[in-house]
Design a protein around this motif. Structure first.
Motif, mmCIF file in Angstrom:
data_model
loop_
_atom_site.group_PDB
_atom_site.id
_atom_site.type_symbol
_atom_site.label_atom_id
_atom_site.label_comp_id
_atom_site.label_asym_id
_atom_site.label_seq_id
_atom_site.Cartn_x
_atom_site.Cartn_y
_atom_site.Cartn_z
ATOM 1 N N TYR A 1 0.612 -1.117 0.065
ATOM 2 C CA TYR A 1 -0.166 -0.081 -0.217
ATOM 3 C C TYR A 1 0.799 1.135 -0.063
ATOM 4 C CZ TYR A 1 -3.255 -3.620 1.780
ATOM 5 O OH TYR A 1 -3.983 -4.659 1.794
ATOM 6 N N GLY B 1 -5.077 1.465 0.776
ATOM 7 C CA GLY B 1 -5.975 0.256 1.245
ATOM 8 C C GLY B 1 -7.510 0.337 1.152
ATOM 9 N N TYR B 2 -8.290 1.545 1.491
ATOM 10 C CA TYR B 2 -9.432 1.853 1.143
ATOM 11 C C TYR B 2 -9.812 1.644 -0.123
ATOM 12 C CZ TYR B 2 -9.515 3.840 5.857
ATOM 13 O OH TYR B 2 -9.503 4.452 7.235
ATOM 14 N N ASN C 1 -9.976 -2.020 -1.062
ATOM 15 C CA ASN C 1 -11.224 -2.481 -0.423
ATOM 16 C C ASN C 1 -12.506 -2.311 -1.388
ATOM 17 O OD1 ASN C 1 -9.595 -3.285 1.615
ATOM 18 N ND2 ASN C 1 -10.413 -1.560 3.211
ATOM 19 N N ASN D 1 0.703 -5.562 3.047
ATOM 20 C CA ASN D 1 1.134 -4.495 3.743
ATOM 21 C C ASN D 1 2.782 -4.700 3.577
ATOM 22 O OD1 ASN D 1 2.553 -6.435 5.504
ATOM 23 N ND2 ASN D 1 1.328 -5.876 7.189
ATOM 24 N N THR E 1 -2.808 -8.259 4.883
ATOM 25 C CA THR E 1 -3.818 -7.589 5.815
ATOM 26 C C THR E 1 -5.026 -7.123 5.123
ATOM 27 O OG1 THR E 1 -2.766 -5.578 5.056
ATOM 28 C CG2 THR E 1 -2.068 -6.794 7.420
ATOM 29 N N GLY E 2 -5.366 -7.360 4.121
ATOM 30 C CA GLY E 2 -6.513 -7.031 3.272
ATOM 31 C C GLY E 2 -7.398 -8.202 2.987
ATOM 32 N N HIS F 1 -11.394 -8.870 2.970
ATOM 33 C CA HIS F 1 -12.171 -8.208 2.119
ATOM 34 C C HIS F 1 -12.520 -8.965 0.948
ATOM 35 C CE1 HIS F 1 -12.222 -4.401 4.350
ATOM 36 N NE2 HIS F 1 -11.155 -4.369 4.592
#
Length: 110
Positions: free
Chosen positions: A27, A44-45, A48, A62, A68-69, A72
């Motif tokens: 990211y 990241g958003y 998502n 990450n 980490t995602g 989603h």
């Protein structure tokens, strides 16, 4: 649409679409490339909500290679399965050999 009029999310998607098959980036690397080094959370958003935009969001992890995602993605291990289908080994949500698989847009895209 001219690049200067693209939203930040669209710029993120343009970079993410360039990540090579079997490689990963972070990211923060995308944020830095876009000139917003403190915006990794915004990247990241963007990942998502990228579901319908033909973006390989599974290739964005990450800064140390953790998935980490993954929550989603549909199912419990879809992010890992997509990476493994590209030859990326993942153990305990961690991309193995992360340094050699890492794709840095700031170095690759000039």
């Amino acid at each position: 649409m001219k690049p200067e009029t693209l939203s930040f999310f669209e710029k993120v998607y343009e970079v993410a679409r360039l990540i090579p098959f079997g490689r990963v980036t972070s990211y923060g690397a995308i944020a830095s490339y876009l000139g917003a080094p403190r915006s990794s959370r915004m990247v990241g958003y963007a990942m998502n909500v990228s579901g319908e935009k033909n973006v390989p969001a599974h290739r964005v992890v990450n800064r140390v290679g953790l998935l980490t995602g993954k929550h989603h993605f549909e199912g419990t291990n879809l992010m890992q399965q997509l990476l493994e289908a590209e030859g990326v080994q993942v153990v305990d949500n961690q991309v193995q050999d992360f340094d050699s698989l890492f794709w840095d847009p700031s170095k690759e895209l000039k």
